[in-house]
Design a protein around this motif. Structure first.
Motif, PDB file in Angstrom:
ATOM      1  N   ARG A  68     -38.765  27.784  38.716  1.00 34.89           N
ATOM      2  CA  ARG A  68     -38.174  28.803  39.596  1.00 34.89           C
ATOM      3  C   ARG A  68     -39.277  29.353  40.504  1.00 34.89           C
ATOM      4  O   ARG A  68     -40.466  29.204  40.224  1.00 34.89           O
ATOM      5  CB  ARG A  68     -37.545  29.936  38.789  1.00 34.89           C
ATOM      6  CG  ARG A  68     -38.537  30.656  37.886  1.00 34.89           C
ATOM      7  CD  ARG A  68     -37.864  31.666  36.959  1.00 34.89           C
ATOM      8  NE  ARG A  68     -37.388  32.843  37.690  1.00 34.89           N
ATOM      9  CZ  ARG A  68     -36.737  33.846  37.110  1.00 34.89           C
ATOM     10  NH1 ARG A  68     -36.453  33.805  35.803  1.00 34.89           N
ATOM     11  NH2 ARG A  68     -36.339  34.885  37.812  1.00 34.89           N
ATOM     12  N   GLU A  91     -32.073  30.884  45.733  1.00 37.20           N
ATOM     13  CA  GLU A  91     -31.502  30.827  44.400  1.00 37.20           C
ATOM     14  C   GLU A  91     -31.931  32.036  43.574  1.00 37.20           C
ATOM     15  O   GLU A  91     -31.127  32.635  42.850  1.00 37.20           O
ATOM     16  CB  GLU A  91     -31.918  29.536  43.705  1.00 37.20           C
ATOM     17  CG  GLU A  91     -31.438  29.413  42.266  1.00 37.20           C
ATOM     18  CD  GLU A  91     -29.928  29.485  42.132  1.00 37.20           C
ATOM     19  OE1 GLU A  91     -29.456  29.978  41.084  1.00 37.20           O
ATOM     20  OE2 GLU A  91     -29.217  29.052  43.068  1.00 37.20           O
ATOM     21  N   SER A 121     -29.478  34.891  42.007  1.00 38.12           N
ATOM     22  CA  SER A 121     -29.435  35.076  40.555  1.00 38.12           C
ATOM     23  C   SER A 121     -29.901  36.461  40.117  1.00 38.12           C
ATOM     24  O   SER A 121     -29.371  37.031  39.154  1.00 38.12           O
ATOM     25  CB  SER A 121     -30.315  34.019  39.868  1.00 38.12           C
ATOM     26  OG  SER A 121     -29.863  32.718  40.169  1.00 38.12           O
TER      27      SER A 121
END
Length: 246
Positions: free
Chosen positions: A77, A125, A129
């Motif tokens: 990530r 992303e 999230s």
């Protein structure tokens, strides 16, 4: 859930290393990027955690895609991109070589743009999230004070401020926070050229890292497109005789 992860360029010393140390202390995973692998490994050992990964890369070359991919392979990530790599070559504009010009333009500006382009899927992303992700571009007070004999460096740092402002307008609706930090003279190896008597007035690198910590601590509704950090007094022109350096 895995720890938030940051990629910090120019990470082996100075502002980059101080920022990485702050992030590690907050529980983040970090990728340090720089040209010298030995210096990066030494910095990682200093941080003392297996949550730190190093990537040796010359950001003046078009390696952004590979750097981001290596970070994602390790940490899965990307929540924060810190564009801190840079070069400042002081001297008369008439004497600046094409090679020096290309280095400042490429390392100070183009590498930041390319890393942002490659990082955006992961940053989008993370924002979806977790409500927020961050791009922090380390600019300089030279963007506005524009001292003599630092014309190209000042121009690239001013461009980072403009880039950040435009990207704020573009990316903030998606939850990506974009900030240009504009510190004055910072006490790092990169300012070893400055007069010794000015060092006790320079901004500690840890204070720049503290500014990053401040940005990460704001609510997702608070955006800070530009954040200046200054020393006491009138500014850099008072602290340094730029004409003597030139």
């Amino acid at each position: 859930m895995s720890a938030p992860a940051a990629l910090v360029t120019g990470g082996s010393a100075g502002i980059g290393l101080a920022t990485a140390a702050m992030l590690v202390d907050k529980g983040w995973s970090v990728t340090l990027v720089g040209r010298d692998r030995d210096k990066l490994l030494s910095a990682a050992a200093e941080l003392g955690t297996d949550r730190v990964h190093v990537v040796a890369a010359n950001l003046a070359s078009d390696v952004a895609k590979d750097v981001i991919a290596e970070h994602v392979r390790r940490h899965a990530r990307l929540d924060l991109l810190v564009n801190n790599a840079g070069a400042g070559l002081i001297g008369p504009i008439q004497q600046k070589t094409s090679k020096e010009l290309d280095l400042e333009l490429t390392l100070n500006l183009r590498s930041a743009v390319r890393l942002i382009q490659e990082a955006l899927p992961q940053l989008n992303e993370a924002a979806r999230s977790n409500g927020a992700s961050w791009i922090i571009n380390v600019s300089s007070m030279t963007a506005t004070e524009t001292p003599p004999y630092a014309s190209v460096y000042s121009a690239t740092k001013a461009a980072l401020v403009a880039l950040s402002s435009s990207l704020h307008a573009e990316l903030s609706p998606d939850g990506i926070h974009v900030t240009a930090l504009t510190p004055g003279l910072v006490d790092t190896p990169g300012t070893s050229w400055a007069p010794e008597q000015t060092r006790d007035r320079m901004i500690p690198a840890e204070d720049v890292a503290g500014a990053v910590r401040f940005l990460l601590g704001q609510t997702p509704r608070c955006f800070v497109p530009v954040l200046p950090l200054v020393a006491a007094g009138a500014g850099m022109h008072e602290m340094v005789n730029w004409r003597a350096l030139g």
